[in-house]
Design a protein around this motif. Structure first.
Motif, mmCIF file in Angstrom:
data_model
loop_
_atom_site.group_PDB
_atom_site.id
_atom_site.type_symbol
_atom_site.label_atom_id
_atom_site.label_comp_id
_atom_site.label_asym_id
_atom_site.label_seq_id
_atom_site.Cartn_x
_atom_site.Cartn_y
_atom_site.Cartn_z
ATOM 1 N N PRO A 93 0.808 -1.226 0.000
ATOM 2 C CA PRO A 93 0.000 0.000 0.000
ATOM 3 C C PRO A 93 0.838 1.272 0.000
ATOM 4 C CG PRO A 93 -0.812 -1.558 1.634
ATOM 5 C CD PRO A 93 0.490 -2.088 1.153
ATOM 6 N N ILE A 94 1.991 1.234 0.663
ATOM 7 C CA ILE A 94 2.873 2.407 0.685
ATOM 8 C C ILE A 94 3.416 2.673 -0.710
ATOM 9 C CG2 ILE A 94 4.964 3.391 1.707
ATOM 10 C CD1 ILE A 94 4.513 1.485 4.086
ATOM 11 N N LEU A 96 2.082 1.691 -3.547
ATOM 12 C CA LEU A 96 0.967 2.133 -4.391
ATOM 13 C C LEU A 96 0.684 3.620 -4.193
ATOM 14 C CD1 LEU A 96 -1.645 -0.776 -4.162
ATOM 15 C CD2 LEU A 96 -0.310 -0.076 -6.157
ATOM 16 N N ALA A 97 0.676 4.050 -2.929
ATOM 17 C CA ALA A 97 0.404 5.464 -2.637
ATOM 18 C C ALA A 97 1.484 6.363 -3.238
ATOM 19 C CB ALA A 97 0.320 5.671 -1.126
ATOM 20 N N ASN A 101 0.872 9.028 -6.289
ATOM 21 C CA ASN A 101 1.215 10.435 -6.067
ATOM 22 C C ASN A 101 2.040 11.010 -7.218
ATOM 23 O OD1 ASN A 101 0.976 12.659 -4.159
ATOM 24 N ND2 ASN A 101 3.197 12.502 -3.914
ATOM 25 N N GLN A 113 -7.389 4.550 -9.116
ATOM 26 C CA GLN A 113 -7.797 4.349 -7.728
ATOM 27 C C GLN A 113 -9.081 3.523 -7.643
ATOM 28 O OE1 GLN A 113 -7.732 8.573 -6.600
ATOM 29 N NE2 GLN A 113 -6.295 8.052 -4.956
ATOM 30 N N TYR A 117 -9.394 0.074 -5.572
ATOM 31 C CA TYR A 117 -10.260 -0.009 -4.387
ATOM 32 C C TYR A 117 -11.364 -1.055 -4.532
ATOM 33 C CZ TYR A 117 -8.148 4.565 -3.337
ATOM 34 O OH TYR A 117 -7.278 5.580 -3.083
ATOM 35 N N ALA A 171 -4.750 -4.252 -0.636
ATOM 36 C CA ALA A 171 -3.662 -3.277 -0.742
ATOM 37 C C ALA A 171 -4.151 -1.918 -1.244
ATOM 38 C CB ALA A 171 -2.568 -3.813 -1.662
ATOM 39 N N GLY A 172 -5.039 -1.922 -2.232
ATOM 40 C CA GLY A 172 -5.535 -0.663 -2.770
ATOM 41 C C GLY A 172 -6.272 0.155 -1.736
ATOM 42 N N SER A 175 -4.082 1.714 0.925
ATOM 43 C CA SER A 175 -3.239 2.829 0.478
ATOM 44 C C SER A 175 -3.933 4.174 0.607
ATOM 45 C CB SER A 175 -2.817 2.607 -0.978
ATOM 46 O OG SER A 175 -3.938 2.720 -1.853
ATOM 47 N N TYR A 178 -2.414 6.652 3.150
ATOM 48 C CA TYR A 178 -1.113 7.179 2.719
ATOM 49 C C TYR A 178 -1.291 8.175 1.573
ATOM 50 C CZ TYR A 178 0.446 3.046 5.291
ATOM 51 O OH TYR A 178 0.648 2.092 6.246
ATOM 52 N N THR A 179 -2.226 7.880 0.681
ATOM 53 C CA THR A 179 -2.503 8.795 -0.425
ATOM 54 C C THR A 179 -3.016 10.129 0.096
ATOM 55 O OG1 THR A 179 -3.084 6.908 -1.837
ATOM 56 C CG2 THR A 179 -3.775 9.079 -2.576
#
Length: 298
Positions: A93-94, A96-97, A101, A113, A117, A171-172, A175, A178-179
């Motif tokens: 997830p980190i 992905l974020a 970005n 996204q 999700y 995971a999505g 994230s 973090y996003t």
């Protein structure tokens, strides 16, 4: 200021009672009162006699579980699933974020996204059904490679299947936090780093990582502290008679002994043992991470 606040609360205590009482009652009824059920772990529980009248046996059921020849197998299976899942799943997830970005187009970012999700809203049982179909002998994966391997009967493949499907599903959604944190990164700081000649990795390390560092630490502590808390639903749904050596974990064992075999006291004891280990791990991880992170933990 503090004195005025206390005075206001005393004058309008009825409002606080009206708004807080329902939540307080629900918490007591559904959270604290059921905790009395752990007494079953120290009894030979009889549903007819009830908790108060059942015979007290002390640590008999804990001793029975710890001395069982299958104890080490279930414990290791649980730890392997959790630890490997944490090591492989936590960074995703980190990453992905950080990748999201980098996307500047709001439309493209929104569509990506949405795709990331969506799996989170699919039922665990449906996910397990999809996994079984895809990995079956006549499934798409075998058709693609021209093989006839039944992956669901292979103990060596169970952990990979469990962890990979969990990463795909969660995971999505994981994230998102973090996003959101990265969205608040100062653009002036980013532009200054670019002007100073920072490459992508340096920009992430200097500009973006500080924005999510505290959140990463908290999430790691919480997930590491829940190493033993694997839900039985997914593991149970992916189990077959042939992959049990790797698929049988403490959670599924508690379910089978408690609900299927009706051994309530023993299953409660095993569940309580699992919870105690979780609490100990949470305290250890929190202490360790706080020492490594300038005294900042939970």
């Amino acid at each position: 200021m503090k004195f005025k606040t206390l005075t206001y609360i005393k004058q309008h205590w009825q409002l606080y009672v009206i708004f807080l009482l329902p939540a307080l009652l629900l918490t007591i009824i559904f959270r604290y009162i059921p905790m009395g059920g752990i007494l079953i772990a120290f009894q030979d529980y009889n549903p007819i006699r009830g908790v108060l009248a059942s015979r007290w046996v002390g640590l008999k059921h804990f001793t029975r579980f710890l001395s069982s020849p299958d104890f080490i197998t279930y414990l290791l299976n649980t730890l392997k699933l959790s630890i490997y899942g944490l090591l492989w799943g936590f960074p995703v997830p980190i990453i992905l974020a950080l990748l999201l970005n980098r996307i500047r187009s709001a439309g493209i970012k929104r569509n990506i996204q949405l795709l990331l999700y969506m799996p989170n809203f699919v039922s665990v049982i449906v996910v397990c059904g999809i996994v079984r179909i895809v990995l079956s002998v006549t499934g798409p994966l075998n058709h693609l490679f021209g093989t006839q391997i039944n992956f669901m009967t292979m103990p060596s493949a169970f952990r990979t299947i469990y962890i990979a499907s969990g990463i795909w599903q969660g995971a999505g959604w994981a994230s998102i936090m973090y996003t959101a944190a990265l969205a608040n990164v100062s653009q002036e700081t980013r532009e200054a780093a670019i002007l100073d000649g920072a490459n992508i990795l340096q920009e992430i390390a200097v500009v973006e990582w500080p924005a999510i560092k505290d959140m990463v630490v908290i999430q790691f502590i919480l997930q590491a502290g829940n190493i033993m808390s694997i839900g039985f639903e997914k593991a149970y749904a992916l189990q077959t008679d042939l992959n049990l050596p790797a698929a049988e974990i403490i959670a599924t064992y508690v379910y089978k002994k408690g609900l299927l075999d009706g051994d309530y006291s023993f299953s409660t004891a095993v569940g309580l043992f699992n919870t105690v280990i979780n609490v100990i791990l949470l305290l250890i991880v929190n202490k360790t991470v706080s020492k490594m992170n300038d005294g900042q933990g939970l």
